[in-house]
Design a protein around this motif. Structure first.
Motif, PDB file in Angstrom:
ATOM      1  N   UNK A  59       0.719  -1.294  -0.065  1.00  0.00           N
ATOM      2  CA  UNK A  59      -0.096  -0.084   0.161  1.00  0.00           C
ATOM      3  C   UNK A  59       0.788   1.395   0.257  1.00  0.00           C
ATOM      4  N   UNK A  60       0.977   2.080  -1.021  1.00  0.00           N
ATOM      5  CA  UNK A  60       1.774   3.136  -1.084  1.00  0.00           C
ATOM      6  C   UNK A  60       1.005   4.332  -0.489  1.00  0.00           C
ATOM      7  N   UNK A  61       1.880   5.080   0.243  1.00  0.00           N
ATOM      8  CA  UNK A  61       1.147   6.584   0.885  1.00  0.00           C
ATOM      9  C   UNK A  61       2.300   7.490   0.537  1.00  0.00           C
ATOM     10  N   UNK A  62       1.656   8.368  -0.465  1.00  0.00           N
ATOM     11  CA  UNK A  62       2.591   9.348  -1.204  1.00  0.00           C
ATOM     12  C   UNK A  62       2.667  10.666  -0.596  1.00  0.00           C
ATOM     13  N   UNK A  63       3.650  11.311   0.134  1.00  0.00           N
ATOM     14  CA  UNK A  63       3.566  12.695   0.596  1.00  0.00           C
ATOM     15  C   UNK A  63       4.254  13.521  -0.315  1.00  0.00           C
ATOM     16  N   UNK A  64       3.899  14.645  -0.608  1.00  0.00           N
ATOM     17  CA  UNK A  64       4.417  15.661  -1.428  1.00  0.00           C
ATOM     18  C   UNK A  64       4.330  17.126  -0.702  1.00  0.00           C
ATOM     19  N   UNK A 126      -1.023  16.116  -1.050  1.00  0.00           N
ATOM     20  CA  UNK A 126      -0.211  17.384  -1.548  1.00  0.00           C
ATOM     21  C   UNK A 126      -0.161  18.358  -0.129  1.00  0.00           C
ATOM     22  N   UNK A 127       0.639  19.088   0.007  1.00  0.00           N
ATOM     23  CA  UNK A 127       0.934  20.025   0.990  1.00  0.00           C
ATOM     24  C   UNK A 127       1.406  19.251   2.344  1.00  0.00           C
ATOM     25  N   UNK A 128       2.058  18.184   2.283  1.00  0.00           N
ATOM     26  CA  UNK A 128       2.582  17.478   3.362  1.00  0.00           C
ATOM     27  C   UNK A 128       3.949  17.306   3.293  1.00  0.00           C
ATOM     28  N   UNK A 129       4.473  17.683   4.480  1.00  0.00           N
ATOM     29  CA  UNK A 129       5.975  17.590   4.524  1.00  0.00           C
ATOM     30  C   UNK A 129       6.572  16.552   5.590  1.00  0.00           C
ATOM     31  N   UNK A 149       8.487   5.052  12.099  1.00  0.00           N
ATOM     32  CA  UNK A 149       7.475   6.029  12.585  1.00  0.00           C
ATOM     33  C   UNK A 149       7.848   7.471  11.951  1.00  0.00           C
ATOM     34  N   UNK A 150       6.809   7.954  11.114  1.00  0.00           N
ATOM     35  CA  UNK A 150       6.985   9.188  10.287  1.00  0.00           C
ATOM     36  C   UNK A 150       6.178  10.112  10.824  1.00  0.00           C
ATOM     37  N   UNK A 151       6.728  11.318  10.913  1.00  0.00           N
ATOM     38  CA  UNK A 151       5.922  12.349  11.249  1.00  0.00           C
ATOM     39  C   UNK A 151       5.760  13.554  10.277  1.00  0.00           C
ATOM     40  N   UNK A 152       4.549  13.745   9.992  1.00  0.00           N
ATOM     41  CA  UNK A 152       4.125  14.633   8.764  1.00  0.00           C
ATOM     42  C   UNK A 152       3.568  15.887   9.035  1.00  0.00           C
TER      43      UNK A 152
END
Length: 566
Positions: A59-64, A126-129, A149-152
């Motif tokens: 399952x891909x979760x893409x942050x841009x 989009x808009x997620x760093x 453990x990823x913080x966005x």
């Protein structure tokens, strides 16, 4: 579906037994079925890999961070076009629409990536760093790849949101953090040494020193602001060649190019407009005798060298092009030749320093300058990873001198130029340079990473093989001290990835898939890195289709027949 429910671990044991490293392979482990993969960046590579991840049952979760896809192609100057031809950049579905020119404009690439995203239903946040990513113990037990453990930070959030992922794929590219030259008088020392570079860019950026306008090629829009002015371009890479020509067309009074090292100026096309990369990345070129490859490579370079030498370009140093000597892609060599003959462009020595309105070169020459454009490349920065993780795979050294006299070089020591040697669920994509297109290679890298992490590949990814490769890379760097350690041979590298996945190179004069003799002969001289006669999974078939950049529809149809027959 590539990923077989519940069968990946059995496949891992089968491969490990065959390779003789069962215990070592099991210690690496595989991702759980339906595992979540965090993809950082929605440039062309990030979007391409998101599709690959989904094909492997993950399952891909893409942050841009920005508001659109395209990455580096959404920035830079207005006239930016690709160095790679459309043949080498398009994937299978959808195909890239042909432009009037062989080398697409940046807006065309952005439209293609967006079309690709919509066609495959890839969701991008989009808009997620991504601000931090910390490894933690996997739920698979000892030996399994670590979870992350990823913080966005997202829009409308006062604090970052934290989620847990089974793998972390870094697709944010190598062209996001500008590298600024450390030249006395150009900027305050504190600004140059900071991670983000100079605090101010534009008019009067270097107060106390140079009073003119200073900017990086990333911030260069077009040459209209340089009309009637004396321009200094620092660097001799691809960006510098584009920026110089744009300033010439907008009427700059004079343009000086300062460079510490010379470069191999390689035109991207022949005199009649045919792309050179399609030939250099063919099996005809790869399988040719060394003397023929030397002639084919240097012939277009030497045709241009005379004009550049007259303008002051230093002699090309000895060494392997792309590894010890920079290869700079020249897009419009005819326009460049005219500008050199008219005296619009001149090459100068290394910059020693600046005063308020002029530049001083290493040979003592002083010249008036109004605008300085720094085409000095980019730094490898991973702001969301801790320093101990990046330092573990980064080798830093200097070339061409000791102390501050040499050029600082950083190399990434990764398994197959993709996988972190200790944290196997951490992968980096597009962190290389080739004569081909990095985005197309990145898509194949994604297939390799997914095959290794789901144990659906032909070759086992063992700790022993990883450590052996890293040790060899470290030793090679110590022995050769390459100026460009990330350069790799496109065909050889793609073949190595394809072999690990489960594809073998097509042998001449026979093809079990089609039972025809003419097809292999055609594929033997194709424009694409890998030809295959055996496919181990649906992923392998996809590799064939997706890695094809045929120069004609006939070859493309041959490839389709091979894939369908299997």
């Amino acid at each position: 579906r590539v990923h077989r429910e519940g069968g990946s671990r059995a496949r891992a044991g089968e491969i490990a037994t065959r390779s003789g490293h069962r215990g070592e392979m099991e210690s690496i482990g595989v991702l759980p079925p339906g595992g979540r993969v965090c993809i950082v960046g929605a440039g062309s590579i990030g979007v391409f890999i998101a599709r690959v991840v989904a094909e492997y049952g993950l399952v891909p979760i893409v942050y841009e961070a920005s508001d659109r896809v395209g990455g580096v192609w959404t920035k830079h100057w207005k006239t930016l076009t690709t160095n790679s031809s459309a043949y080498m950049m398009t994937l299978d579905e959808p195909r890239m629409e042909q432009e009037p020119t062989v080398f697409p404009h940046k807006s065309h690439i952005c439209r293609y990536v967006e079309k690709y995203r919509e066609h495959h239903g890839i969701d991008v946040k989009f808009g997620h760093t991504v601000t931090s990513a910390i490894p933690e113990e996997s739920r698979g037990g000892q030996g399994a790849p670590p979870r992350w453990r990823v913080t966005v930070d997202g829009p409308g959030q006062s604090t970052g949101k934290t989620e847990v992922f089974d793998a972390l794929f870094c697709c944010h590219g190598q062209y996001s953090h500008p590298k600024w030259p450390q030249v006395p008088g150009l900027f305050p020392v504190a600004a140059v040494e900071s991670e983000s570079g100079p605090a101010t860019v534009g008019s009067g950026a270097g107060r106390g020193g140079f009073a003119g306008r200073v900017l990086h090629s990333q911030d260069f829009d077009d040459g209209s602001s340089c009309r009637g002015k004396d321009v200094l371009v620092i660097g001799i890479g691809n960006s510098a060649l584009d920026v110089v020509l744009d300033c010439v067309r907008h009427g700059a009074r004079s343009i000086r190019v300062a460079c510490r090292h010379s470069a191999v100026i390689l035109p991207v096309s022949t005199a009649d407009g045919k792309p050179i990369d399609a030939f250099f990345n063919s099996r005809r070129f790869a399988k040719a005798p060394k003397f023929l490859k030397t002639y084919w490579f240097w012939d277009p370079v030497l045709r241009l060298l005379k004009e550049f030498t007259k303008a002051g370009l230093p002699e090309i140093p000895k060494g392997t092009p792309g590894v010890h000597v920079r290869i700079s892609n020249l897009k419009e060599h005819q326009a460049w030749t005219r500008a050199l003959r008219n005296g619009k462009i001149s090459f100068c020595a290394k910059v020693r320093g600046f005063d308020e309105h002029s530049v001083i070169f290493d040979d003592g020459v002083k010249a008036d300058v109004d605008v300085v454009v720094c085409c000095t490349g980019y730094k490898l920065v991973f702001p969301f990873l801790t320093r101990d993780i990046t330092n573990e795979v980064t080798e830093t050294y200097r070339v061409g001198g000791d102390g501050d006299n040499g050029t600082k070089v950083s190399a990434l020591l990764l398994h197959r130029r993709v996988m972190h040697p200790r944290l196997q669920s951490l992968c980096f994509f597009g962190m290389l340079n080739t004569l081909g297109n990095e985005a197309a290679v990145g898509e194949l890298q994604g297939r390799w990473a997914c095959a290794m992490l789901t144990a659906t590949g032909e070759t086992a990814c063992t700790r022993a093989s990883i450590q052996t490769e890293i040790a060899e890379s470290r030793q090679r760097i110590a022995d050769t001290r390459p100026l460009f350690p990330m350069f790799t041979n496109y065909v050889t590298y793609a073949d190595a990835l394809a072999k690990d996945i489960g594809c073998k190179t097509l042998r001449p004069m026979h093809c079990r898939a089609t039972r025809r003799k003419r097809v292999p002969l055609t594929l033997l001289y194709d424009t694409i890195p890998s030809s295959f006669d055996r496919f181990r999974s649906a992923a392998a078939v996809a590799v064939v289709v997706n890695s094809v950049r045929p120069p004609t529809r006939i070859i493309h149809c041959c490839w389709r027949r091979v894939a369908r027959a299997v």
